[in-house]
Design a protein around this motif. Structure first.
Motif, PDB file in Angstrom:
ATOM      1  N   ALA A 164       0.832  -1.206   0.000  1.00 37.82           N
ATOM      2  CA  ALA A 164       0.000   0.000   0.000  1.00 37.82           C
ATOM      3  C   ALA A 164       0.866   1.255   0.000  1.00 37.82           C
ATOM      4  O   ALA A 164       1.902   1.310   0.641  1.00 37.82           O
ATOM      5  CB  ALA A 164      -0.912   0.005   1.221  1.00 37.82           C
ATOM      6  N   GLY A 165       0.439   2.245  -0.751  1.00 35.10           N
ATOM      7  CA  GLY A 165       1.096   3.547  -0.758  1.00 35.10           C
ATOM      8  C   GLY A 165       2.043   3.782  -1.910  1.00 35.10           C
ATOM      9  O   GLY A 165       2.565   4.887  -2.051  1.00 35.10           O
ATOM     10  N   ILE A 166       2.278   2.785  -2.755  1.00 36.67           N
ATOM     11  CA  ILE A 166       3.199   2.972  -3.886  1.00 36.67           C
ATOM     12  C   ILE A 166       2.718   4.109  -4.782  1.00 36.67           C
ATOM     13  O   ILE A 166       3.512   4.922  -5.242  1.00 36.67           O
ATOM     14  CB  ILE A 166       3.357   1.667  -4.690  1.00 36.67           C
ATOM     15  CG1 ILE A 166       4.055   0.620  -3.836  1.00 36.67           C
ATOM     16  CG2 ILE A 166       4.127   1.909  -5.977  1.00 36.67           C
ATOM     17  CD1 ILE A 166       4.143  -0.734  -4.490  1.00 36.67           C
ATOM     18  N   HIS A 167       1.418   4.181  -5.011  1.00 30.77           N
ATOM     19  CA  HIS A 167       0.888   5.242  -5.874  1.00 30.77           C
ATOM     20  C   HIS A 167       1.146   6.620  -5.279  1.00 30.77           C
ATOM     21  O   HIS A 167       1.356   7.577  -6.013  1.00 30.77           O
ATOM     22  CB  HIS A 167      -0.599   5.014  -6.143  1.00 30.77           C
ATOM     23  CG  HIS A 167      -1.457   5.055  -4.916  1.00 30.77           C
ATOM     24  ND1 HIS A 167      -1.454   4.046  -3.969  1.00 30.77           N
ATOM     25  CD2 HIS A 167      -2.340   5.975  -4.470  1.00 30.77           C
ATOM     26  CE1 HIS A 167      -2.306   4.348  -3.007  1.00 30.77           C
ATOM     27  NE2 HIS A 167      -2.855   5.516  -3.284  1.00 30.77           N
ATOM     28  N   ARG A 168       1.153   6.731  -3.963  1.00 30.29           N
ATOM     29  CA  ARG A 168       1.430   8.016  -3.324  1.00 30.29           C
ATOM     30  C   ARG A 168       2.900   8.410  -3.488  1.00 30.29           C
ATOM     31  O   ARG A 168       3.211   9.577  -3.664  1.00 30.29           O
ATOM     32  CB  ARG A 168       1.071   7.971  -1.836  1.00 30.29           C
ATOM     33  CG  ARG A 168      -0.414   7.852  -1.573  1.00 30.29           C
ATOM     34  CD  ARG A 168      -1.117   9.134  -1.925  1.00 30.29           C
ATOM     35  NE  ARG A 168      -2.528   9.071  -1.564  1.00 30.29           N
ATOM     36  CZ  ARG A 168      -3.273  10.125  -1.325  1.00 30.29           C
ATOM     37  NH1 ARG A 168      -2.767  11.328  -1.416  1.00 30.29           N
ATOM     38  NH2 ARG A 168      -4.531   9.980  -1.022  1.00 30.29           N
ATOM     39  N   PHE A 169       3.807   7.434  -3.433  1.00 35.71           N
ATOM     40  CA  PHE A 169       5.215   7.722  -3.679  1.00 35.71           C
ATOM     41  C   PHE A 169       5.411   8.221  -5.113  1.00 35.71           C
ATOM     42  O   PHE A 169       6.159   9.160  -5.356  1.00 35.71           O
ATOM     43  CB  PHE A 169       6.087   6.481  -3.448  1.00 35.71           C
ATOM     44  CG  PHE A 169       6.311   6.144  -2.007  1.00 35.71           C
ATOM     45  CD1 PHE A 169       7.165   6.912  -1.221  1.00 35.71           C
ATOM     46  CD2 PHE A 169       5.679   5.058  -1.429  1.00 35.71           C
ATOM     47  CE1 PHE A 169       7.384   6.599   0.107  1.00 35.71           C
ATOM     48  CE2 PHE A 169       5.893   4.738  -0.103  1.00 35.71           C
ATOM     49  CZ  PHE A 169       6.742   5.512   0.666  1.00 35.71           C
ATOM     50  N   VAL A 170       4.726   7.590  -6.059  1.00 33.76           N
ATOM     51  CA  VAL A 170       4.889   7.928  -7.472  1.00 33.76           C
ATOM     52  C   VAL A 170       4.418   9.348  -7.773  1.00 33.76           C
ATOM     53  O   VAL A 170       5.024  10.039  -8.585  1.00 33.76           O
ATOM     54  CB  VAL A 170       4.151   6.889  -8.357  1.00 33.76           C
ATOM     55  CG1 VAL A 170       4.046   7.342  -9.792  1.00 33.76           C
ATOM     56  CG2 VAL A 170       4.836   5.547  -8.272  1.00 33.76           C
ATOM     57  N   ILE A 171       3.369   9.802  -7.097  1.00 35.14           N
ATOM     58  CA  ILE A 171       2.873  11.153  -7.357  1.00 35.14           C
ATOM     59  C   ILE A 171       3.516  12.186  -6.441  1.00 35.14           C
ATOM     60  O   ILE A 171       3.078  13.328  -6.392  1.00 35.14           O
ATOM     61  CB  ILE A 171       1.331  11.240  -7.286  1.00 35.14           C
ATOM     62  CG1 ILE A 171       0.805  10.849  -5.907  1.00 35.14           C
ATOM     63  CG2 ILE A 171       0.703  10.418  -8.377  1.00 35.14           C
ATOM     64  CD1 ILE A 171      -0.691  11.056  -5.745  1.00 35.14           C
ATOM     65  N   GLY A 172       4.566  11.783  -5.735  1.00 31.57           N
ATOM     66  CA  GLY A 172       5.354  12.739  -4.972  1.00 31.57           C
ATOM     67  C   GLY A 172       4.861  13.015  -3.567  1.00 31.57           C
ATOM     68  O   GLY A 172       5.364  13.927  -2.913  1.00 31.57           O
ATOM     69  N   GLN A 173       3.904  12.264  -3.089  1.00 33.88           N
ATOM     70  CA  GLN A 173       3.401  12.452  -1.727  1.00 33.88           C
ATOM     71  C   GLN A 173       4.079  11.424  -0.822  1.00 33.88           C
ATOM     72  O   GLN A 173       3.486  10.431  -0.400  1.00 33.88           O
ATOM     73  CB  GLN A 173       1.885  12.308  -1.695  1.00 33.88           C
ATOM     74  CG  GLN A 173       1.173  13.363  -2.505  1.00 33.88           C
ATOM     75  CD  GLN A 173      -0.327  13.188  -2.514  1.00 33.88           C
ATOM     76  OE1 GLN A 173      -0.853  12.187  -2.043  1.00 33.88           O
ATOM     77  NE2 GLN A 173      -1.028  14.171  -3.056  1.00 33.88           N
ATOM     78  N   ILE A 174       5.337  11.697  -0.494  1.00 36.83           N
ATOM     79  CA  ILE A 174       6.171  10.751   0.231  1.00 36.83           C
ATOM     80  C   ILE A 174       5.620  10.478   1.634  1.00 36.83           C
ATOM     81  O   ILE A 174       5.560   9.324   2.069  1.00 36.83           O
ATOM     82  CB  ILE A 174       7.630  11.262   0.312  1.00 36.83           C
ATOM     83  CG1 ILE A 174       8.181  11.588  -1.082  1.00 36.83           C
ATOM     84  CG2 ILE A 174       8.515  10.263   1.050  1.00 36.83           C
ATOM     85  CD1 ILE A 174       8.193  10.452  -2.045  1.00 36.83           C
ATOM     86  N   GLY A 175       5.223  11.507   2.335  1.00 39.42           N
ATOM     87  CA  GLY A 175       4.685  11.338   3.684  1.00 39.42           C
ATOM     88  C   GLY A 175       3.456  10.446   3.705  1.00 39.42           C
ATOM     89  O   GLY A 175       3.332   9.545   4.545  1.00 39.42           O
ATOM     90  N   MET A 176       2.533  10.693   2.786  1.00 38.53           N
ATOM     91  CA  MET A 176       1.333   9.856   2.701  1.00 38.53           C
ATOM     92  C   MET A 176       1.693   8.433   2.289  1.00 38.53           C
ATOM     93  O   MET A 176       1.074   7.467   2.747  1.00 38.53           O
ATOM     94  CB  MET A 176       0.324  10.453   1.718  1.00 38.53           C
ATOM     95  CG  MET A 176      -0.400  11.662   2.245  1.00 38.53           C
ATOM     96  SD  MET A 176      -1.422  11.342   3.683  1.00 38.53           S
ATOM     97  CE  MET A 176      -2.768  10.446   2.941  1.00 38.53           C
TER      98      MET A 176
END
Length: 113
Positions: free
Chosen positions: A55-67
């Motif tokens: 979970a959260g890979i998509h957030r890393f890809v769009i630059g939302q590292i904290g999320m």
């Protein structure tokens, strides 16, 4: 502008953002923007991978590292956040792409073509 997965909303946003650019600036902008742009279907695929335990890979890809870290440590906020992102994947991609339009325009303007 032939970009894969482009929505009418994104197309009209690009048209309004690129008004006033000459042909060379427009080509440069499209080259820069197409390399930075995220396709909504890619975000959807990465969000679906979140159900497999990543979970959260998509957030890393769009630059939302904290999320992304929060999603990874909490299992996508107990899968509720992942389900919400699954529904809103197009909006997540559009917001990211808006930021990339701004960055690409700044790069074109700084290049002095």
């Amino acid at each position: 502008m032939s970009l894969p997965g482009i929505s009418p909303e994104e197309y009209s946003y690009l048209q309004s953002a690129t008004q006033g650019l000459n042909e060379q600036q427009l080509r440069t902008f499209l080259m820069i923007y197409s390399s930075k742009r995220k396709n909504p279907s890619d975000i959807l695929l990465l969000c679906l991978i979140g159900f497999l335990g990543f979970a959260g890979i998509h957030r890393f890809v769009i630059g939302q590292i904290g999320m992304g870290i929060l999603y990874f440590l909490t299992g996508g906020l107990c899968m509720i956040g992942t389900i919400v992102d699954l529904i809103n994947h197009k909006q997540l991609a559009f917001e990211y792409n808006q930021k990339m339009v701004f960055e690409s325009m700044q790069m074109v303007k700084m290049s002095n073509f």
